[in-house]
Design an enzyme around this catalytic site. Structure first.
Site: not given
Length: 327
Positions: A22-23, A76, A107, A147, A210-212, A234
């Protein structure tokens, strides 16, 4: 087991484990649809405000609309109060019949945290439990996932307590973005925390990472190093929805073929046309400036194209800018 494999989220079965995260400001149905066409196995809407849903905000309904080719997807939601989150869950299911409800507990944006939502929940496991439990009760048979982040800041790494609260509330999967709230999207995400979470959860539910993740090779490393069940692209998917099929090809065959420039830009136009139908040409063309800037990365004369993209206001403008590429 192959690094590419099916995943189950509660009673929802997915063919593979390469997801779109989710972005905010990006994961609308137009973008999600091109990601699905290019191999995304599961997709999430951008975060939807529980309070806005309860107040019957029309714009919010657009955020969570199912894409035409979305066989299965997650909506989400975010909020800091269990009652409004439960009410929002019922509204989402009534209006979308989505397959999964995901709770944003990560967030880092101040206006979200101020309401007790987002990463405020990662540092408040008690409230996270109450909200997740309320959402689960309202969701019935629909799986609920969360998340989380690694913690509030370096001295307050609360991912383990947050995960425990989520498990006790009965969630069907946990996604972790292993940066702290204080990091925002800066610095590096700590994948060792992801591995620790996988060990902590010990197979009770799937764990998603998630991440990088900016290139195919990053996903291979994350799956190998952390043992997560699935990964979420993402920022890495922005202007590059092809990353899903490239990653799948890499995991299954050991190689992939980069997409040529004309295919990249044609896909951008498909996204533009769909977004125009949903939100109108004016809004879509403004929104697509940043997206076409991303699509044009790595293309010959990309910098010159981007100098024109920032002024595009109509579909015709975009056609003129890219006329040499999409003859």
């Amino acid at each position: 087991m192959s690094l590419y494999h099916p995943v189950k989220i509660g009673n929802v079965e997915l063919k593979g484990n390469i997801f779109l995260a989710p972005v905010a400001g990006y994961s609308d149905s137009a973008f999600r649809s091109v990601c699905i066409e290019n191999g995304a196995c599961f997709t999430y809407t951008e975060m939807v405000s529980a309070e806005a849903l309860v107040r019957n905000n029309i714009k919010t309904e657009t955020l969570m609309a199912r894409a035409y080719n979305e066989d299965k997807y997650a909506v989400q939601i975010f909020g800091g109060e269990e009652d409004s989150m439960a009410q929002a869950t019922r509204i989402v299911l009534e209006k979308t019949h989505c397959e999964v409800i995901d709770i944003n507990c990560g967030c880092p944006v101040p206006k979200i945290i101020k309401t007790g939502a987002g990463s405020a929940l990662t540092r408040d496991p008690e409230r996270l439990y109450k909200i997740a439990k309320a959402v689960k009760n309202a969701a019935g048979d629909t799986p609920v996932t969360v998340k989380i982040r690694s913690g509030w800041d370096k001295p307050n790494m609360t991912w383990k307590e947050a995960a425990q609260a989520a498990l006790e509330a009965g969630v069907s999967a946990i996604t972790i973005h292993p940066r702290t709230r204080a990091q925002g999207y800066e610095g590096h995400s700590d994948w060792s925390i992801m591995k620790d979470l996988v060990e902590f959860v010990d197979g009770k539910v799937p764990v998603f990472g998630s991440g990088d993740l900016f290139k195919v090779e990053d996903v291979v490393k994350m799956l190998e190093q952390t043992g997560v069940d699935a990964v979420m692209y993402a920022r890495g998917a922005m202007g590059n929805p092809f990353i899903f099929k490239d990653t799948t090809s890499m995991l299954l065959t050991g190689s992939y073929e980069p997409v040529p420039a004309d295919v990249r830009i044609k896909t951008g136009f498909e996204e533009l046309e769909r977004l125009s139908k949903e939100t109108g040409e004016k809004h879509a063309c403004l929104e697509m400036r940043k997206r076409f800037a991303a699509y044009s990365k790595g293309i010959e004369n990309g910098a010159a194209l981007r100098a024109q993209i920032v002024h595009a206001s109509t579909i015709e403008d975009y056609k003129n800018i890219f006329k040499e590429i999409i003859k």
